[in-house]
Motif scaffolding. Structure first.
Motif, PDB file in Angstrom:
ATOM      1  N   ASN A 247       3.984  11.888 -11.914  1.00  9.91           N
ATOM      2  CA  ASN A 247       2.810  12.156 -12.507  1.00  9.91           C
ATOM      3  C   ASN A 247       2.388  13.013 -12.292  1.00  9.91           C
ATOM      4  O   ASN A 247       1.737  13.816 -12.436  1.00  9.91           O
ATOM      5  N   THR A 248       2.115  13.456 -10.534  1.00  5.97           N
ATOM      6  CA  THR A 248       1.312  14.169 -10.406  1.00  5.97           C
ATOM      7  C   THR A 248       2.290  15.845 -10.046  1.00  5.97           C
ATOM      8  O   THR A 248       1.600  16.813  -9.949  1.00  5.97           O
ATOM      9  N   GLN A 249       3.855  15.971 -10.401  1.00  4.49           N
ATOM     10  CA  GLN A 249       4.606  16.543  -9.502  1.00  4.49           C
ATOM     11  C   GLN A 249       3.847  17.052  -8.191  1.00  4.49           C
ATOM     12  O   GLN A 249       3.643  18.330  -8.456  1.00  4.49           O
ATOM     13  N   GLU A 250       3.658  16.221  -7.783  1.00  2.00           N
ATOM     14  CA  GLU A 250       3.500  17.126  -6.215  1.00  2.00           C
ATOM     15  C   GLU A 250       4.051  18.242  -5.507  1.00  2.00           C
ATOM     16  O   GLU A 250       4.965  18.705  -6.041  1.00  2.00           O
ATOM     17  N   THR A 251       3.187  19.745  -5.540  1.00  2.00           N
ATOM     18  CA  THR A 251       3.695  21.208  -4.998  1.00  2.00           C
ATOM     19  C   THR A 251       4.259  21.289  -4.113  1.00  2.00           C
ATOM     20  O   THR A 251       4.763  21.059  -4.028  1.00  2.00           O
ATOM     21  N   LEU A 252       3.688  20.562  -3.154  1.00  2.00           N
ATOM     22  CA  LEU A 252       4.244  21.050  -1.703  1.00  2.00           C
ATOM     23  C   LEU A 252       5.755  19.819  -1.689  1.00  2.00           C
ATOM     24  O   LEU A 252       6.727  20.899  -1.283  1.00  2.00           O
TER      25      LEU A 252
END
Length: 387
Positions: free
Chosen positions: A306-311
């Motif tokens: 859902n968040t597609q976490e950047t880091l």
């Protein structure tokens, strides 16, 4: 009132004599019924079109007193199933109210859970526990920060839970009559919960995507509409359902375990299936905690999708646009944190889920009870007026 008297007699016959617990339970039930009556009186105009139809001659029975005197009383309906002919809108209304209250009241803890499930958190967003996270978020980012995204959650939770509870109630009864006629079937409860989850997640998944992106540390979005526009423009409509299969993979076993545990605990704590707020809250809380702990690994993967976490994206695949699919999410979680990473945020998830399911079940059962009782009183008044 005759109906009130009958309800009280039925409840007293099912409770053990003596003991402060019995007295406290009866007192709490009386207070809840009084509050329900006041709430219903204010909303009767709106609810009139949504109320179930109750009114067959079989619901009136002649009761012999002392072998000679006959009085007409309205029998109490099967509370768990509601009377035959009940409208589906009864379940939908009760479910919608329960879902909105559940998500809104527990939203700050849900925000903490999302933050604590981050695989590569910013140093400023690494928290020791739930209370530490909540305090630091409010102190450094503003007191209203933990409830960003609440509006989209409330909008999604209403219809999602309306479909969820209506489908569950109807299928539970239909499958129960086939599998184990006249008795409670755990198989029917679990199967009904799984099917209800398909509808719930279809309605709730887009709201979950927007909500969790708003909850992340240093979220670039200033409003829900801005978040929706950016996701639509840069990732397409499929982004709103990228985690749908993962959510189903998580929620199907979650809801099966949740409903089976809840119905089992109700058999133990409330065998007569009367309106008992304390038993609904305890059963809901324990069922939610067990199901939440068991499905945490899938929830971590859902949050990543859902968040597609950047880091996390940059550390794994610098040139990759996004993480797609459950298998890819599982591999990413393992590579970044090993087995312990699958249980990131388990404490926050259980702390969130216990009161959340307790609120959901107690509010839902309360509205079912109030609607049923209101219809019985209306029926009695109509019968009295015809005499």
């Amino acid at each position: 009132m005759e109906a009130d008297g009958l309800v009280r007699r039925r409840r007293m016959s099912a409770e053990p004599p003596g003991g402060d617990g019995a007295v406290a339970g009866a007192s709490a039930g009386a207070e809840v019924r009084w509050i329900g009556g006041r709430i219903w009186a204010l909303s009767e105009g709106i609810m009139g079109t949504l109320s179930p139809r109750i009114g067959s001659d079989s619901e009136l029975n002649m009761v012999q007193l002392h072998g000679s005197q006959e009085v007409t009383e309205i029998s109490e309906p099967d509370y768990e199933g509601l009377p035959q002919g009940a409208s589906t809108s009864t379940y939908m209304l009760a479910g919608a109210v329960a879902g909105i209250m559940e998500h809104c009241l527990m939203f700050p803890i849900d925000c903490v859970k999302t933050r604590m499930q981050s695989l590569q958190p910013d140093p400023a967003a690494r928290y020791r526990n739930v209370m530490d996270a909540l305090w630091r978020i409010m102190r450094t980012e503003g007191i209203w920060r933990p409830i960003r995204g609440l509006n989209i959650t409330a909008v999604g939770a209403g219809p999602a839970h309306a479909l969820y509870f209506a489908c569950y109630e109807k299928l539970k009864k239909t499958l129960g009559d086939v599998i184990y006629p006249g008795a409670n079937s755990h198989l029917a409860n679990g199967a009904a919960g799984c099917v209800a989850t398909l509808l719930h997640d279809a309605a709730m998944n887009p709201a979950e995507v927007v909500k969790q992106r708003m909850q992340m540390y240093n979220s670039p979005y200033q409003s829900v509409l801005e978040c929706m526009r950016c996701v639509w423009r840069h990732e397409g409509t499929g982004a709103f359902y990228r985690s749908y299969t993962t959510q189903l993979t998580m929620n199907v076993p979650f809801q099966a375990l949740h409903f089976i545990t809840y119905e089992y605990l109700q058999e133990m704590l409330n065998p007569h299936r009367l309106y008992n707020p304390s038993s609904h809250m305890i059963s809901g809380a324990l069922a939610g905690a067990l199901a939440a702990a068991a499905t945490t690994p899938l929830d971590v993967c859902k949050t990543l999708l859902n968040t597609q976490e950047t880091l996390a994206l940059h550390s794994m695949s610098p040139g990759r646009a996004h993480i797609s699919g459950l298998a890819h999410a599982f591999r990413t979680v393992y590579r970044l944190g090993g087995l312990p990473a699958y249980f990131k945020g388990v404490q926050a998830r259980v702390i969130y889920q216990m009161p959340s399911t307790a609120i959901s079940w107690s509010v839902y059962e309360f509205f079912k009870y109030v609607i049923t009782k209101h219809q019985l009183e209306r029926l009695r008044m109509q019968r009295d007026g015809e005499k």
